[in-house]
Design an enzyme around this catalytic site. Structure first.
Site, mmCIF file in Angstrom:
data_model
loop_
_atom_site.group_PDB
_atom_site.id
_atom_site.type_symbol
_atom_site.label_atom_id
_atom_site.label_comp_id
_atom_site.label_asym_id
_atom_site.label_seq_id
_atom_site.Cartn_x
_atom_site.Cartn_y
_atom_site.Cartn_z
ATOM 1 N NE ARG A 60 36.483 -2.464 -13.934
ATOM 2 C CZ ARG A 60 35.866 -1.862 -14.954
ATOM 3 N NH1 ARG A 60 35.383 -0.646 -14.805
ATOM 4 N NH2 ARG A 60 35.723 -2.466 -16.119
ATOM 5 C CE1 TYR A 113 50.051 6.287 5.752
ATOM 6 C CE2 TYR A 113 48.755 6.328 3.741
ATOM 7 C CZ TYR A 113 49.681 5.714 4.553
ATOM 8 O OH TYR A 113 50.234 4.526 4.178
ATOM 9 C CG ASP A 185 41.600 10.579 5.843
ATOM 10 O OD1 ASP A 185 41.008 9.856 6.679
ATOM 11 O OD2 ASP A 185 42.559 10.167 5.165
ATOM 12 C CE LYS A 210 45.565 2.153 8.539
ATOM 13 N NZ LYS A 210 45.448 2.831 7.304
HETATM 14 N N1 LCS Z 1 44.139 8.118 5.413
HETATM 15 C C1 LCS Z 1 44.692 7.970 6.628
HETATM 16 C C2 LCS Z 1 44.402 8.979 7.699
HETATM 17 C C3 LCS Z 1 45.535 6.900 6.898
HETATM 18 O O1 LCS Z 1 46.055 6.766 8.107
HETATM 19 C C4 LCS Z 1 45.818 5.962 5.852
HETATM 20 C C5 LCS Z 1 46.714 4.806 6.069
HETATM 21 C C6 LCS Z 1 45.223 6.168 4.601
HETATM 22 C C7 LCS Z 1 44.384 7.239 4.411
HETATM 23 C C8 LCS Z 1 45.456 5.212 3.459
HETATM 24 O O2 LCS Z 1 44.745 4.036 3.702
HETATM 25 P P1 LCS Z 1 45.181 2.580 3.192
HETATM 26 O O3 LCS Z 1 45.364 2.682 1.713
HETATM 27 O O4 LCS Z 1 46.440 2.218 3.881
HETATM 28 O O5 LCS Z 1 44.009 1.750 3.565
HETATM 29 N N2 LCS Z 1 47.533 4.931 7.196
HETATM 30 C C9 LCS Z 1 48.469 4.112 7.555
HETATM 31 C C10 LCS Z 1 49.301 4.319 8.663
HETATM 32 O O6 LCS Z 1 49.295 5.319 9.392
HETATM 33 N N3 LCS Z 1 50.079 3.278 8.823
HETATM 34 O O7 LCS Z 1 49.926 2.366 7.839
HETATM 35 C C11 LCS Z 1 48.866 2.823 6.948
#
Ligand code: LCS
Length: 395
Positions: A60, A113, A185, A210
């Protein structure tokens, strides 16, 4: 020992940065699938806990495979250190929790998001954190939203899914003039196409899920800084709240990041073709792709980004019903949330990724009911267009 990669080009860094000389000569960084690490002696254990010696204690807190991935992405971002997290949202909340306390205020891009916004409105608000969500592509709006209690300006650029582009260098100047930090971000661009820290941001963060990983098989996050004190503050929150990455996640993400540039080069070339084709299609009302001259911040994107990426939003003349027909009719693309992978994905933000926002907030953020989001993959572009064409015929 980590090799020195500072002088290498970006493709070389994707392959090599962060890697250490393996004692057994393993060419690929192994998965250190161990929750805990042996101390040589009681004094050694105490020295590690005290920070007097470098080494591994407990996964961790840190792990060799995870550290390698952190160092790789930190290098790609031209940062000093990275913090890998269990998910992208883990990275987002670590930044919020480290930098915002009771009565303190956040200014954020309205079209972030959905859950990056709702976690503030539904949860951090319970602990007295205040927030204002504005169109940060309009710097006057950004500046006007800052109050004496604002500690953090949080920008998503390009934003998900309305593809708004914020001037990161200008946002950094405004934030710093008012005594705030700027976090960006960088998920939609990836460090291959945009380096927020070089533009003056204090923090660049990612959903590793992503582009960085790129193969729809890992959920993860990353936070990179140049400043080591800020890194330590963020890391202590990540460790305290327990949203660490797992060694197996890190191993897969390291494998993914090796081809980040190759994947994006191909996907963004196709995205330009797809966006241009969509814009000329008689059933399409509008297309938002930062590479199109019709995008409101196309000039800024050309200056601030090293490429336009592979995310497209569009709306059909027939609105939501026509959009649904397209989503239900595609055969090559998959109807699924997430983005930035080798496979093309299509989704409907208003009822899926951004359903947690009120309709009023969505509309203010440019997320219309009929907006369809398309993540262009690395398939043959003719196949992507043929698939969209047959789906549009049915709409
Ligand atoms: N920031 C952005 C710009 C994102 O698109 C997402 C997830 C996150 C943070 C959060 O990341 P995660 O915890 O899912 O790894 N975006 C998503 C979307 O547009 N569709 O499904 C997940």
């Amino acid at each position: 020992m980590t090799k020195n990669h500072e002088k290498l080009g970006v493709f070389s860094r994707m392959v090599h940065a962060g890697a250490f000389d393996d004692p057994l000569g393993a060419v690929n960084v192994p998965i250190y699938q161990s929750s805990t690490f042996a101390f040589r002696s009681a004094d050694h254990g105490a020295a590690l806990f005290d920070g007097k010696e470098e080494g591994y204690i407990y996964t961790r807190i840190g792990n060799p495979t995870i550290r390698c991935f952190e160092n790789c992405v930190a290098s790609l971002e031209n940062g000093a250190r990275g913090i890998a997290t269990s998910s992208g949202l883990g990275a987002v909340t670590t930044v919020y929790l480290a930098l915002l306390g009771q009565g303190e205020h956040l200014v954020s891009t309205a079209s972030v998001y959905g859950p990056s916004r709702s976690v503030v409105e539904k949860h951090l608000s319970r602990f007295g954190v205040k927030a204002t969500f504005v169109d940060t592509s309009n710097l006057h709006e950004l500046e006007a939203a800052i109050t004496p209690n604002t500690r953090l300006v949080y920008v998503e650029s390009p934003s998900n899914p309305s593809m708004q582009v914020t001037d990161i260098a200008a946002a950094a100047r405004i934030a710093h003039d008012r005594g705030c930090l700027l976090a960006v971000d960088n998920t939609f661009a990836s460090p291959y196409l945009q380096r927020p820290l070089d533009l003056g941001a204090d923090i660049s963060l990612h959903s590793v899920t992503k582009f960085l990983n790129g193969h729809a098989d890992v959920v993860g996050g990353m936070i990179v800084t140049k400043d080591l004190e800020l890194h330590a503050k963020l890391r202590s929150v990540m460790v305290a709240f327990g949203c660490n990455m797992d060694p197996h996640q890190a191993y897969l993400a390291l494998r993914g990041v090796k081809t980040l540039g190759l994947r994006i080069d191909r996907a963004q070339q196709s995205a330009m073709t797809v966006a241009t084709w969509l814009e000329a299609h008689p059933k399409v009302e509008w297309v938002r792709y930062v590479g199109l001259p019709s995008h409101p911040q196309h000039q800024l994107a050309s200056k601030q980004m090293l490429g336009f990426g592979s995310m497209i939003s569009f709306e059909l003349r027939g609105g939501l019903n026509a959009g649904k027909k397209v989503m239900d009719s595609v055969q090559l693309a998959t109807l699924a949330v997430s983005l930035g992978g080798v496979e093309s994905l299509i989704e409907h933000p208003a009822s899926m990724t951004h359903a947690g926002m009120s309709r009023e907030n969505r509309l203010a953020a440019g997320i219309t009911d009929g907006l369809v989001r398309y993540s262009v993959g690395i398939e043959n572009v003719e196949d992507i267009i043929a698939d969209l064409n047959q789906a549009l015929d049915k709409a």
